[in-house]
Design a protein around this motif. Structure first.
Motif, PDB file in Angstrom:
ATOM      1  N   PHE A  59      42.131  43.048  29.411  1.00 40.64           N
ATOM      2  CA  PHE A  59      43.001  42.565  30.486  1.00 40.64           C
ATOM      3  C   PHE A  59      42.173  41.979  31.628  1.00 40.64           C
ATOM      4  CE2 PHE A  59      45.251  45.738  28.124  1.00 40.64           C
ATOM      5  CZ  PHE A  59      46.588  45.360  28.145  1.00 40.64           C
ATOM      6  N   GLU A  60      42.672  40.872  32.180  1.00 39.49           N
ATOM      7  CA  GLU A  60      42.080  40.330  33.403  1.00 39.49           C
ATOM      8  C   GLU A  60      42.652  41.010  34.646  1.00 39.49           C
ATOM      9  OE1 GLU A  60      41.149  36.003  33.759  1.00 39.49           O
ATOM     10  OE2 GLU A  60      42.560  35.849  32.077  1.00 39.49           O
ATOM     11  N   ASP A  61      43.913  41.349  34.614  1.00 41.12           N
ATOM     12  CA  ASP A  61      44.601  41.919  35.769  1.00 41.12           C
ATOM     13  C   ASP A  61      44.466  43.439  35.761  1.00 41.12           C
ATOM     14  OD1 ASP A  61      46.884  43.055  37.353  1.00 41.12           O
ATOM     15  OD2 ASP A  61      47.330  40.939  37.670  1.00 41.12           O
ATOM     16  N   LYS A  62      43.861  43.988  36.820  1.00 36.57           N
ATOM     17  CA  LYS A  62      43.614  45.436  36.873  1.00 36.57           C
ATOM     18  C   LYS A  62      44.910  46.226  36.919  1.00 36.57           C
ATOM     19  CE  LYS A  62      40.687  48.923  37.400  1.00 36.57           C
ATOM     20  NZ  LYS A  62      41.582  50.058  37.650  1.00 36.57           N
ATOM     21  N   HIS A 121      39.593  46.798  30.694  1.00 36.17           N
ATOM     22  CA  HIS A 121      39.623  45.745  31.696  1.00 36.17           C
ATOM     23  C   HIS A 121      38.351  44.930  31.523  1.00 36.17           C
ATOM     24  CE1 HIS A 121      39.121  43.888  35.735  1.00 36.17           C
ATOM     25  NE2 HIS A 121      40.425  43.709  35.587  1.00 36.17           N
ATOM     26  N   LYS A 122      38.394  43.654  31.825  1.00 41.64           N
ATOM     27  CA  LYS A 122      37.251  42.771  31.557  1.00 41.64           C
ATOM     28  C   LYS A 122      35.983  43.200  32.294  1.00 41.64           C
ATOM     29  CE  LYS A 122      38.195  39.331  35.186  1.00 41.64           C
ATOM     30  NZ  LYS A 122      36.921  39.547  35.914  1.00 41.64           N
ATOM     31  N   ASP A 123      36.138  43.947  33.399  1.00 33.91           N
ATOM     32  CA  ASP A 123      34.965  44.342  34.186  1.00 33.91           C
ATOM     33  C   ASP A 123      34.369  45.678  33.750  1.00 33.91           C
ATOM     34  OD1 ASP A 123      35.209  42.040  35.690  1.00 33.91           O
ATOM     35  OD2 ASP A 123      36.417  42.991  37.259  1.00 33.91           O
ATOM     36  N   HIS A 124      34.963  46.326  32.772  1.00 36.32           N
ATOM     37  CA  HIS A 124      34.435  47.609  32.318  1.00 36.32           C
ATOM     38  C   HIS A 124      33.078  47.427  31.640  1.00 36.32           C
ATOM     39  CE1 HIS A 124      38.618  49.758  32.128  1.00 36.32           C
ATOM     40  NE2 HIS A 124      38.121  49.694  33.339  1.00 36.32           N
ATOM     41  N   VAL A 147      45.275  38.044  28.921  1.00 42.97           N
ATOM     42  CA  VAL A 147      44.954  39.115  27.973  1.00 42.97           C
ATOM     43  C   VAL A 147      44.278  38.516  26.739  1.00 42.97           C
ATOM     44  CG1 VAL A 147      45.838  41.026  26.584  1.00 42.97           C
ATOM     45  CG2 VAL A 147      47.001  40.415  28.722  1.00 42.97           C
ATOM     46  N   PHE A 164      46.418  46.367  33.491  1.00 39.55           N
ATOM     47  CA  PHE A 164      45.643  47.294  32.660  1.00 39.55           C
ATOM     48  C   PHE A 164      45.991  48.747  32.982  1.00 39.55           C
ATOM     49  CE2 PHE A 164      42.007  50.181  32.611  1.00 39.55           C
ATOM     50  CZ  PHE A 164      41.774  50.244  31.238  1.00 39.55           C
ATOM     51  N   ASP A 165      46.046  49.065  34.273  1.00 40.61           N
ATOM     52  CA  ASP A 165      46.335  50.449  34.674  1.00 40.61           C
ATOM     53  C   ASP A 165      47.688  50.909  34.143  1.00 40.61           C
ATOM     54  OD1 ASP A 165      43.940  50.665  35.985  1.00 40.61           O
ATOM     55  OD2 ASP A 165      44.749  50.156  37.963  1.00 40.61           O
TER      56      ASP A 165
END
Length: 412
Positions: free
Chosen positions: A226-229, A247-250, A213, A232-233
């Protein structure tokens, strides 16, 4: 990993430990409640972490007690200025430098015949939810001397004071206790053996807790990334905290960071950088199969690289050449759309920390950016060694050679 070790890129810049120092290290492990190592020689970094012991125990974070309790071991003053290879937080290296800077003389004195266990106390016994991380404000670094040498010094001083009082110089029992203390611990009278707790302010940081995080509190918007989806959820369902969650991929994360002047992107300048060249060649490597030459030859030769690049399918060529194509065409036509040429991977990867950030802030944001797009091998090595080592083992051998050569050149 053999080539990395030979190049000094794995387990390098460490302090060798053996003999009595190895025994002291085991005694410190016992103080931390960690089982001893069977190794008689190994090497340690600034925090006392050893790659050899981590392999032996099959646990990188063997010095820690859970995610909320980080420990370190100081065996030698030579640990100062050494790297922290597997940090639990982005501030661990700076924290250890603060410890050595504030207590260099005392550390030299203590480690002549003892050692120090360092505990990084966030006043949190355990993390129960990610929002506990928001409570980071001031952490306190506390110290415990091996064999309680500081307490033995106090006892010895009390015996000396008693010996000098009245006619106690003829008291055989005090004589006996003094001699026993001196034989066991030496003359402790004039030694510096006490280290006061060291408070340190913490603001924005990264922690490996909860799957990784980032907590950003130095900027226009307080953000947790967050790295972990799954984590995050779960966190996003809690609306009781005034902090933006991503989330980092957003894709929206990049927009928010740019809006808050945390990151910036100059595509024209980036397209001419060494970093872009590394990223493009890394993507080329991932897209290439059954090459007849080594990746060292291909990536260091303009002609070979162009030959193999034009041999890829047209869609892949378009992706890899998208940045240069956009920059060239935008000079003539200002109306063209960036997204028609530059894919999301390039778009995210070519951002950089905003030029207004201080060095410590910029390092943290570089770490975040490499988490978002881990496709620059040099920055991956600099800012996320654990991920680098894992990815390295999946790369073709000659690409490994090219990456090692590039890192060594940049580290000079």
């Amino acid at each position: 990993m053999k080539k990395l070790k030979e190049a000094g890129l794995f387990g390098g810049e460490l302090v060798p430990i053996s003999g009595s120092l190895a025994q002291r290290y085991n005694d410190c492990l016992a103080m931390l409640g960690v089982s001893p190592t069977s190794l008689t020689s190994f090497a340690i970094d600034a925090m006392g972490w050893s790659p050899e012991i981590a392999v032996e125990k099959e646990e990188n974070y063997y010095l820690n007690i859970g995610e909320a309790n980080t420990n370190a071991i100081i065996i030698s003053p030579e640990q100062r200025y050494k790297p922290v290879h597997i940090p639990s937080h982005s501030f661990d290296r700076d924290l250890m430098e603060a410890v050595f800077a504030a207590n260099s003389r005392v550390i030299r004195d203590i480690t002549k015949d003892s050692a120090i266990c360092v505990h990084i106390d966030q006043k949190i016994d355990a993390f129960y939810e990610p929002f506990d991380l928001l409570r980071y404000d001031t952490i306190t670094v506390t110290f415990q001397i091996l064999d309680q040498l500081d307490e033995k010094q106090a006892e010895q001083n009390e015996l000396i004071a008693a010996f000098q009082e009245g006619n106690n110089f003829i008291n055989r029992e005090i004589h006996k206790q003094l001699i026993t203390s001196a034989k066991t611990y030496g003359d402790l009278r004039h030694r510096k053996l006490h280290i006061d707790p060291l408070p340190l302010k913490v603001s924005s940081f990264y922690t490996r807790a909860f799957g990784g995080v980032f907590v950003l509190k130095d900027f226009m918007t307080d953000i947790m990334i967050f790295e972990d989806k799954a984590v995050f959820d779960k966190a996003i369902s809690d609306t009781g905290h005034e902090v933006a969650l991503f989330h980092k991929d957003h894709d929206e994360l990049i927009t928010q960071l740019a809006k808050d002047f945390v990151i910036e992107n100059d595509l024209k300048k980036a397209s001419k950088s060494k970093r872009f060249d590394r990223i493009k060649k890394h993507r080329f490597m991932n897209a290439s199969q059954n090459v007849e030459h080594s990746f060292v030859e291909i990536l260091d030769s303009h002609f070979l690289f162009k030959k193999y690049l034009t041999g890829l399918d047209l869609e892949t060529q378009k992706q890899l050449n998208g940045v240069e194509l956009f920059v060239q065409k935008s000079i003539i036509n200002k109306e063209i759309k960036q997204e028609d040429y530059i894919d999301t991977i390039y778009y995210k990867a070519l951002h950089q920390p905003h030029s207004s950030l201080e060095e410590e802030q910029a390092d943290l944001i570089w770490k975040l950016l490499i988490k978002i797009q881990p496709i620059d091998p040099l920055h991956l090595y600099w800012y996320d060694k654990a991920t680098f080592y894992k990815a390295y083992q999946t790369w073709p051998e000659t690409y490994q050679d090219w990456v090692i050569k590039g890192i060594l050149e940049e580290n000079e």
